[in-house]
Design a protein around this motif. Structure first.
Motif, PDB file in Angstrom:
ATOM      1  N   HIS A 166       0.652  -0.906  -0.203  1.00 14.73           N
ATOM      2  CA  HIS A 166       0.489   0.043   0.208  1.00 14.73           C
ATOM      3  C   HIS A 166       0.951   1.472  -0.006  1.00 14.73           C
ATOM      4  O   HIS A 166       0.178   2.020  -0.523  1.00 14.73           O
ATOM      5  N   ASP A 167       1.951   1.200   0.455  1.00 14.42           N
ATOM      6  CA  ASP A 167       2.875   2.397   0.676  1.00 14.42           C
ATOM      7  C   ASP A 167       3.471   2.596  -0.517  1.00 14.42           C
ATOM      8  O   ASP A 167       3.416   3.813  -0.721  1.00 14.42           O
ATOM      9  N   GLU A 169       2.620   1.551  -3.573  1.00 15.46           N
ATOM     10  CA  GLU A 169       1.200   2.571  -4.536  1.00 15.46           C
ATOM     11  C   GLU A 169       1.348   3.977  -4.164  1.00 15.46           C
ATOM     12  O   GLU A 169       0.973   3.937  -5.027  1.00 15.46           O
ATOM     13  N   SER A 170       1.092   4.270  -2.841  1.00 13.16           N
ATOM     14  CA  SER A 170       0.928   5.420  -2.545  1.00 13.16           C
ATOM     15  C   SER A 170       2.316   5.842  -2.984  1.00 13.16           C
ATOM     16  O   SER A 170       1.677   7.573  -3.962  1.00 13.16           O
ATOM     17  N   LYS A 184      -5.521   6.986  -4.317  1.00 13.16           N
ATOM     18  CA  LYS A 184      -4.132   6.639  -3.577  1.00 13.16           C
ATOM     19  C   LYS A 184      -3.291   6.712  -3.325  1.00 13.16           C
ATOM     20  O   LYS A 184      -2.482   6.411  -2.118  1.00 13.16           O
ATOM     21  N   ILE A 185      -2.598   8.158  -2.870  1.00 15.29           N
ATOM     22  CA  ILE A 185      -2.303   8.498  -2.379  1.00 15.29           C
ATOM     23  C   ILE A 185      -2.502   8.456  -0.341  1.00 15.29           C
ATOM     24  O   ILE A 185      -1.485   7.867   0.270  1.00 15.29           O
ATOM     25  N   LEU A 186      -3.855   8.675  -0.147  1.00 13.24           N
ATOM     26  CA  LEU A 186      -3.625   8.235   1.204  1.00 13.24           C
ATOM     27  C   LEU A 186      -4.188   7.229   1.137  1.00 13.24           C
ATOM     28  O   LEU A 186      -4.681   7.063   2.203  1.00 13.24           O
ATOM     29  N   GLU A 187      -3.968   6.012   0.354  1.00 14.76           N
ATOM     30  CA  GLU A 187      -4.391   4.797   0.302  1.00 14.76           C
ATOM     31  C   GLU A 187      -5.653   4.981   0.911  1.00 14.76           C
ATOM     32  O   GLU A 187      -6.065   3.516   1.952  1.00 14.76           O
ATOM     33  N   MET A 204      -2.114   9.055   7.856  1.00 21.55           N
ATOM     34  CA  MET A 204      -0.855   8.846   6.028  1.00 21.55           C
ATOM     35  C   MET A 204      -0.180  10.390   6.753  1.00 21.55           C
ATOM     36  O   MET A 204       1.096  10.828   6.436  1.00 21.55           O
ATOM     37  N   VAL A 231       0.436  14.337   0.654  1.00 19.15           N
ATOM     38  CA  VAL A 231      -0.614  14.047   1.323  1.00 19.15           C
ATOM     39  C   VAL A 231      -1.614  14.741   1.757  1.00 19.15           C
ATOM     40  O   VAL A 231      -2.320  14.860   1.463  1.00 19.15           O
TER      41      VAL A 231
END
Length: 245
Positions: A166-167, A169-170, A184-187, A204, A231
């Motif tokens: 997840h990190d 992809e973020s 995606k940035i915030l998962e 995040m 973020v």
């Protein structure tokens, strides 16, 4: 002292490329007993369980070289990106002492990403490794595109650094633009509630706050500040889209 003599001689004969090659080779000779136990180069001080600034910088440069040649060619734009980043971060004198160009190093020296990352995992916090991966993404994207081979190599390095999926992809979402980028940035998924968006942002913000990145390396500290801003920007984008107050 061997590294400085070698760097001077290299500069005298081959100018900038020779200087960095001389510095790297001299560093290897200085620490020959502890830095070559098979499987490629890893720069380390075996007597310490924390990574020193010099060790960190040399290993960082080695990882940079892996990313630069990940797509099968050495891109000058990516080389310039690294050089400029070091100049902006450390200043001309210090940056030039540790970095001129990767050309000779890439051609002459085998670098083991797995060994370097294992060394980093033992001696750095998870938050520092996240910023290291962020920096490597910046190099790969410096020429305006992120190739599949570069993404594959970055994913491999992330695995060695024990960075979660997840990190990963973020971080990638900060460089590869898409409609769901902010999410995606915030998962999180686009389907989550407003309360879940707020909770994700708080989590995040804690994870990527620069104060959590405990390192003596200025490049990584500055990378943390950049990522924290991404973020915040992602959350502001979702706030505006949803009308969240």
């Amino acid at each position: 002292m061997i590294k400085w003599v070698a760097a001077f001689l290299g500069y005298f004969v081959f100018r900038f490329p020779g200087a960095v090659l001389g510095f790297i080779v001299g560093s290897l000779l200085d620490s020959w007993g502890s830095s070559n136990s098979g499987g490629g180069t890893v720069f380390q001080n075996a007597s310490k369980q924390t990574v020193s600034p010099a060790d960190f910088e040399l290993n960082l440069l080695s990882l940079c070289s892996i990313i630069i040649k990940a797509d099968g060619k050495v891109n000058q734009t990516e080389l310039d990106y690294v050089r400029q980043y070091f100049l902006n971060t450390y200043g001309k004198e210090r940056a030039n002492a540790i970095f001129r160009t990767f050309n000779e190093v890439i051609k002459k020296r085998e670098v083991s990403a797995e060994r370097i990352c294992a060394y980093m995992v033992q001696r750095t916090r998870y938050e520092v490794r996240l910023q290291l991966l962020h920096f490597l993404f910046g190099i790969a994207q410096a020429d305006g595109q992120l190739s599949s081979s570069e993404v594959q190599k970055l994913r491999e390095i992330a695995g060695y650094l024990r960075v979660g999926a997840h990190d990963f992809e973020s971080i990638m979402a900060m460089f590869v633009k898409s409609a769901d980028n902010a999410y995606k940035i915030l998962e999180i998924d686009r389907s989550v509630t407003d309360d879940e968006v707020k909770k994700a942002y708080r989590n995040m913000a804690k994870k990527y706050h620069p104060d959590r990145v405990v390192t003596e390396n200025e490049a990584i500290r500055k990378g943390a500040e950049e990522k924290f801003k991404e973020v915040q920007k992602a959350y502001e984008t979702i706030q505006k889209e949803r009308g969240i107050s």
